[in-house]
Write a protein that holds these residues in place. Structure first.
Motif, PDB file in Angstrom:
ATOM      1  N   ALA A 204      18.278  27.891  60.194  1.00  0.00           N
ATOM      2  CA  ALA A 204      18.356  28.819  61.330  1.00  0.00           C
ATOM      3  C   ALA A 204      19.674  28.692  62.081  1.00  0.00           C
ATOM      4  O   ALA A 204      20.192  29.681  62.616  1.00  0.00           O
ATOM      5  CB  ALA A 204      17.180  28.583  62.277  1.00  0.00           C
ATOM      6  N   ASP A 205      20.222  27.484  62.122  1.00  0.00           N
ATOM      7  CA  ASP A 205      21.476  27.278  62.840  1.00  0.00           C
ATOM      8  C   ASP A 205      22.670  27.898  62.112  1.00  0.00           C
ATOM      9  O   ASP A 205      23.751  28.024  62.688  1.00  0.00           O
ATOM     10  CB  ASP A 205      21.735  25.780  63.029  1.00  0.00           C
ATOM     11  N   LYS A 206      22.445  28.250  60.827  1.00  0.00           N
ATOM     12  CA  LYS A 206      23.532  28.856  60.052  1.00  0.00           C
ATOM     13  C   LYS A 206      23.301  30.336  59.781  1.00  0.00           C
ATOM     14  O   LYS A 206      24.105  30.972  59.097  1.00  0.00           O
ATOM     15  CB  LYS A 206      23.710  28.113  58.723  1.00  0.00           C
ATOM     16  N   ASN A 207      22.229  30.887  60.334  1.00  0.00           N
ATOM     17  CA  ASN A 207      21.937  32.299  60.090  1.00  0.00           C
ATOM     18  C   ASN A 207      23.064  33.210  60.580  1.00  0.00           C
ATOM     19  O   ASN A 207      23.285  34.290  60.022  1.00  0.00           O
ATOM     20  CB  ASN A 207      20.632  32.712  60.778  1.00  0.00           C
ATOM     21  N   TRP A 208      23.768  32.768  61.609  1.00  0.00           N
ATOM     22  CA  TRP A 208      24.846  33.607  62.151  1.00  0.00           C
ATOM     23  C   TRP A 208      25.960  33.826  61.142  1.00  0.00           C
ATOM     24  O   TRP A 208      26.703  34.818  61.218  1.00  0.00           O
ATOM     25  CB  TRP A 208      25.416  32.970  63.421  1.00  0.00           C
ATOM     26  N   LYS A 209      26.073  32.899  60.175  1.00  0.00           N
ATOM     27  CA  LYS A 209      27.096  33.036  59.146  1.00  0.00           C
ATOM     28  C   LYS A 209      26.723  34.049  58.068  1.00  0.00           C
ATOM     29  O   LYS A 209      27.590  34.491  57.295  1.00  0.00           O
ATOM     30  CB  LYS A 209      27.347  31.686  58.455  1.00  0.00           C
ATOM     31  N   PHE A 210      25.424  34.377  58.021  1.00  0.00           N
ATOM     32  CA  PHE A 210      24.949  35.212  56.921  1.00  0.00           C
ATOM     33  C   PHE A 210      24.978  36.686  57.289  1.00  0.00           C
ATOM     34  O   PHE A 210      24.563  37.092  58.372  1.00  0.00           O
ATOM     35  CB  PHE A 210      23.523  34.817  56.532  1.00  0.00           C
ATOM     36  N   GLU A 211      25.482  37.495  56.368  1.00  0.00           N
ATOM     37  CA  GLU A 211      25.460  38.943  56.515  1.00  0.00           C
ATOM     38  C   GLU A 211      24.733  39.539  55.313  1.00  0.00           C
ATOM     39  O   GLU A 211      25.020  39.172  54.167  1.00  0.00           O
ATOM     40  CB  GLU A 211      26.880  39.503  56.609  1.00  0.00           C
ATOM     41  N   GLU A 212      23.817  40.436  55.602  1.00  0.00           N
ATOM     42  CA  GLU A 212      23.033  41.032  54.530  1.00  0.00           C
ATOM     43  C   GLU A 212      23.921  41.688  53.472  1.00  0.00           C
ATOM     44  O   GLU A 212      23.598  41.709  52.277  1.00  0.00           O
ATOM     45  CB  GLU A 212      22.050  42.058  55.102  1.00  0.00           C
ATOM     46  N   GLY A 213      25.061  42.216  53.910  1.00  0.00           N
ATOM     47  CA  GLY A 213      25.977  42.878  52.977  1.00  0.00           C
ATOM     48  C   GLY A 213      26.546  41.951  51.922  1.00  0.00           C
ATOM     49  O   GLY A 213      26.983  42.407  50.852  1.00  0.00           O
ATOM     50  N   ASP A 214      26.528  40.627  52.205  1.00  0.00           N
ATOM     51  CA  ASP A 214      27.050  39.667  51.229  1.00  0.00           C
ATOM     52  C   ASP A 214      26.236  39.691  49.937  1.00  0.00           C
ATOM     53  O   ASP A 214      26.767  39.477  48.842  1.00  0.00           O
ATOM     54  CB  ASP A 214      27.028  38.247  51.811  1.00  0.00           C
ATOM     55  N   VAL A 215      24.930  39.936  50.077  1.00  0.00           N
ATOM     56  CA  VAL A 215      24.071  39.980  48.902  1.00  0.00           C
ATOM     57  C   VAL A 215      24.410  41.195  48.050  1.00  0.00           C
ATOM     58  O   VAL A 215      24.520  41.111  46.816  1.00  0.00           O
ATOM     59  CB  VAL A 215      22.588  40.019  49.319  1.00  0.00           C
TER      60      VAL A 215
END
Length: 293
Positions: A204-215
């Motif tokens: 959860a602490d790293k969710n900010w790094k994730f973008e749905e578009g990366d997938v």
């Protein structure tokens, strides 16, 4: 544990890059975590010394470009490598999707605004190379949002040929004026990228790094590999080389990048700068003045 030569990763146009043959990982350069931290600290001290030498000479600057696919480790590498360097001597610029204002200009415009002053290092987290990478994979961007003249997009092969030429000219111009450019492609494997993206989702602490578009972009993996290969081969020169860095091990990657930047700083004429003996002698006379105040 082994040592390495920076030439193992250097591309200057004298040999072609084959992305599929370039390694994503090399043997560990460190014995354990403590050894890695010690090596990185020592290299940070050395980098600070050479950056300060460049700053005092005040004739040269350096542009360090970082390009990579998502989750390759650009942010962490930049933070790790430049921590310890005088912050007044380093300027980091991140280039995201162009703003409305930036789209009103040519594709190199926003990069010119972020170039370094003499004596400093400009770090580009992504760069003008996005305009021959993302747009190469998604050419519809050129016709839907970049507001180019209609004729410019009639022949996309010619458009990219002209963009490579413009980039080479820009980097040649900068080098002639005392601002050499070095470029890093942090080369991560598809499996390692997947592991890092999943880790970002689970933490959860790293969710900010994730973008749905990366997938979604992973569907274009091979296209991006081809785009990087072409861009590097078209723009690698002796004065503005590319370094293709194995990125599956972040510690190795950071040590290699740090060593390369130090080596590039040491190549500058600032490295041979000698103290001004006349000025040194004159300053000695001021010691008694200060002591008597």
């Amino acid at each position: 544990m082994k040592d390495f030569s920076i030439d193992d990763f250097r591309y200057d146009g004298s040999k072609p890059l084959k992305v599929k043959k370039a390694p994503n990982k090399v043997d560990d350069l460190y014995e354990d975590d403590a050894h890695y931290e010690a090596m990185l600290r020592q290299q940070a001290i050395e980098m600070d010394i050479w950056q300060e030498q460049m700053f005092s000479h005040n004739r040269f600057g350096l542009v360090a470009v970082f390009q990579a696919l998502d989750a390759a480790g650009k942010d962490g590498t930049i933070k790790a490598v430049f921590t310890g360097t005088n912050p007044t001597g380093v300027k980091v610029s991140s280039f995201k999707r162009p703003t409305e204002k930036e789209l009103e200009h040519d594709f190199l415009w926003r990069s010119w605004l972020e170039l370094p002053e003499r004596g400093t290092i400009a770090v580009f987290n992504r760069s003008y190379y996005e305009e021959v990478l993302v747009t190469k994979v998604h050419p519809d961007i050129l016709t839907t949002s970049q507001r180019l003249p209609e004729k410019a997009t009639d022949d996309l092969d010619k458009l990219f040929k002209h963009r490579y030429e413009a980039i080479r000219d820009m980097e040649k111009y900068l080098n002639r004026n005392g601002f050499p450019t070095i470029k890093f492609f942090l080369h991560v494997s598809k499996k390692e990228q997947a592991d890092r993206l999943i880790a970002r989702i689970k933490d959860a602490d790293k969710n900010w790094k994730f973008e749905e578009g990366d997938v979604a972009e992973r569907e274009f993996w091979d296209d991006y590999q081809d785009a990087y290969e072409e861009a590097i081969n078209e723009t690698a020169t002796d004065n503005s080389p590319w370094y293709v860095i194995p990125a599956d091990d972040k510690k190795n990657m950071r040590l290699i990048v740090s060593r390369i930047i130090i080596a590039e700083l040491k190549k500058l004429p600032t490295a041979a700068q000698k103290p001004d003996e006349e000025r040194f002698k004159k300053l000695q006379k001021l010691i008694s003045v200060i002591e008597g105040q």
